[in-house]
Design an enzyme around this catalytic site. Structure first.
Site, PDB file in Angstrom:
ATOM      1  N   SER A 240       0.858  -1.186   0.000  1.00 31.46           N
ATOM      2  CA  SER A 240       0.000   0.000   0.000  1.00 31.46           C
ATOM      3  C   SER A 240       0.895   1.237   0.000  1.00 31.46           C
ATOM      4  O   SER A 240       2.123   1.126   0.015  1.00 31.46           O
ATOM      5  CB  SER A 240      -0.889   0.012   1.240  1.00 31.46           C
ATOM      6  OG  SER A 240      -0.097   0.317   2.378  1.00 31.46           O
ATOM      7  N   LYS A 241       0.247   2.390   0.010  1.00 28.73           N
ATOM      8  CA  LYS A 241       0.996   3.658  -0.053  1.00 28.73           C
ATOM      9  C   LYS A 241       2.005   3.784   1.085  1.00 28.73           C
ATOM     10  O   LYS A 241       2.991   4.491   0.958  1.00 28.73           O
ATOM     11  CB  LYS A 241       0.019   4.832  -0.013  1.00 28.73           C
ATOM     12  CG  LYS A 241      -0.696   5.004  -1.332  1.00 28.73           C
ATOM     13  CD  LYS A 241      -1.336   6.379  -1.433  1.00 28.73           C
ATOM     14  CE  LYS A 241      -2.214   6.459  -2.664  1.00 28.73           C
ATOM     15  NZ  LYS A 241      -3.636   6.573  -2.325  1.00 28.73           N
ATOM     16  N   ARG A 242       1.724   3.108   2.197  1.00 29.89           N
ATOM     17  CA  ARG A 242       2.655   3.175   3.317  1.00 29.89           C
ATOM     18  C   ARG A 242       4.054   2.695   2.917  1.00 29.89           C
ATOM     19  O   ARG A 242       5.047   3.041   3.529  1.00 29.89           O
ATOM     20  CB  ARG A 242       2.169   2.274   4.467  1.00 29.89           C
ATOM     21  CG  ARG A 242       1.052   2.865   5.295  1.00 29.89           C
ATOM     22  CD  ARG A 242       0.659   1.908   6.397  1.00 29.89           C
ATOM     23  NE  ARG A 242       0.211   0.615   5.871  1.00 29.89           N
ATOM     24  CZ  ARG A 242       0.783  -0.542   6.127  1.00 29.89           C
ATOM     25  NH1 ARG A 242       1.837  -0.606   6.890  1.00 29.89           N
ATOM     26  NH2 ARG A 242       0.288  -1.662   5.612  1.00 29.89           N
TER      27      ARG A 242
END
Ligand code: GLU
Length: 470
Positions: A240-242
């Site tokens: 994910s964007k994390r």
């Protein structure tokens, strides 16, 4: 005669093309090309509240950038509502689907009750055997699922996956507002578009038994399935964007080459011996589901960066000249319409290829070749532009004055003469010169740099450095 292979990529335009979607598109593309089949692009935009035209454009832009060309489409599901309606009517007429008048509140209440009593919350089939419509209510349409037995998904990657039908419920195929739902439209489209192999992320594996029953109810042959393993971040949670940039076009912005990203994406799940670097032709030649693993793949940005560096090293400088242009403009090293001598730029790139892992890095390094003025890195200036180097720089400037052409050979001679005369090491001269000419302490060989920067700019920069020392 065997049927021609047809695959599809069916993104929902609720976001940009991301790493996972691009990997799915790539595997479909490679499978089609390997088998001389067809690759269909279908936009699944039935969720009108979350789908936008901008995202459709962005997905197409991403696919084009990666060179994943398709043979048919893009089709849009919102253009096909009449077709879905026809299939819904057919299923109702044949007793395979039924109108459901249960309201959202009623369903929610029953769900809560089921959960509270430890039962699986699934539709209880209340409207299955209704004899007459409920007046004043607009119904949804539900599909009649078998209640007993098992459904087997025979997956090219996962093997046989068995689902108990008691876990499946009569799911809605058309909402009361007339919009059809994913598990239904996907089957209608895959039938209508004669898709032979469904290649998608394994987050859809649980949907597959539902879809299989729709195929059966409609009397169509069930296609082959290949559910691709998940992509995880370095901490082993879903990517994910994390974990950093996940949008494909963000990699364009960061100076990645599309072929490097493609090469990296293919290795998220697929392998061919221990080969890491593949040309597009090799990928097409070797790709098959036999070598796609079941285990989740871990996205490793360092490896992607390394691979990008490899692609830069092995690209021709002519090609890099074209690719780096937009980055030179973006970094404000050149103006959009500025003329640059391509042959000269190629020579400059020759010296930087091995040292640049991205096109952004390459563009930034080109600054000291191209710009009129350079800025000094403060530390470099302090360390190398000082009283100790002043005389050496003056000596060099004076010696270069009479040389018309700064060739490697001439420069070597001059440098040798100066270090001998002043009894210093080559690096005692080369480092101050490097800082004077590039502003930094690391660059390609100093003779190469001066040769490319040319006499005029070299003289000017030496003069400036001498002035700065004072
Ligand atoms: N539209 C679905 C998605 O974006 C893909 C459906 C499919 O491939 O069957 O997840």
């Amino acid at each position: 005669m065997t049927e021609k292979i047809r695959v599809r990529f069916a993104p929902s335009p609720t976001g940009f093309l991301h790493i996972g979607g691009a990997r799915t598109a790539l595997f479909n593309y490679l499978y089609a090309r390997h088998n001389s089949g067809s690759f269909v692009l279908r936009i699944e935009d039935t969720d009108r509240s979350r789908s936008t035209d901008e995202y459709i454009e962005a997905i197409i832009e991403g696919m084009k950038w990666l060179g994943l060309d398709w043979d048919a489409g893009p089709f849009r599901q919102t253009d096909r509502f009449d077709i879905y309606r026809k299939y819904v009517d057919r299923l109702i007429q044949e007793g395979r689907a039924y109108y459901c008048y249960c309201s959202a509140e009623e369903l929610e209440e029953r769900r809560r009750l089921a959960l509270a009593t430890g039962k699986m919350p699934k539709y209880d089939g209340r409207c299955r055997n209704l004899k007459a419509p409920v007046p004043g209510e607009i119904p949804a349409v539900r599909f009649k699922m078998p209640q007993e037995g098992q459904t087997i998904v025979d997956d090219l990657i996962r093997g046989m996956v068995v689902f108990d039908n008691s876990q499946l419920d009569d799911f809605i195929i058309m909402r009361s507002d007339g919009t059809p739902t994913y598990n239904f439209t996907v089957v209608v489209d895959d039938v209508d578009m004669r898709i032979t192999h469904i290649v998608r992320g394994d987050d859809h594996l649980n949907n597959t038994p539902k879809q299989i029953h729709i195929y059966k109810a409609l009397g169509y042959e069930i296609p082959k399935f290949a559910h691709l393993p998940m992509i995880l971040g370095s901490d082993k949670t879903r990517l994910s964007k994390r974990h950093g940039a996940t949008s494909v076009m963000a990699y364009y912005e960061m100076g990645y080459l599309p072929d490097a990203l493609v090469n990296y994406l293919v290795r998220l799940g697929w392998s061919y011996g221990d080969q890491e670097v593949f040309s597009r032709e090799e990928l097409i030649k070797h790709f098959s589901f036999e070598h796609v693993g079941k285990a989740a793949a871990v996205f490793n940005p360092e490896k992607l960066l390394w691979l990008n560096g490899q692609y830069i090293i092995h690209s021709s400088s002519e090609k890099l000249t074209e690719l780096v242009m937009p980055f030179l403009v973006k970094e404000e090293i050149i103006k959009e319409d500025q003329f640059l001598d391509k042959a000269w730029l190629c020579k400059a790139i020759d010296t930087l290829k091995e040292r640049s892992k991205t096109l952004v890095e390459l563009a930034k390094s080109l600054r000291y070749y191209i710009a009129e003025e350079i800025e000094y890195n403060e530390k470099a200036k302090e360390k190398f532009l000082n009283a100790k180097s002043r005389d050496l720089l003056i000596e060099l400037k004076d010696s270069l004055f009479s040389i018309s052409d700064l060739s490697h050979q001439e420069l070597e001679k001059v440098f040798k003469m100066i270090v001998e005369k002043h009894n210093v090491k080559l690096k005692d001269l080369a480092q101050p010169v490097r800082v004077a000419i590039t502003g930094v302490t690391e660059s390609p060989g100093i003779f190469e740099v001066l040769e490319i920067v040319g006499k005029e700019k070299t003289m000017r920069r030496l003069e400036k450095a001498i002035k700065v020392i004072g």
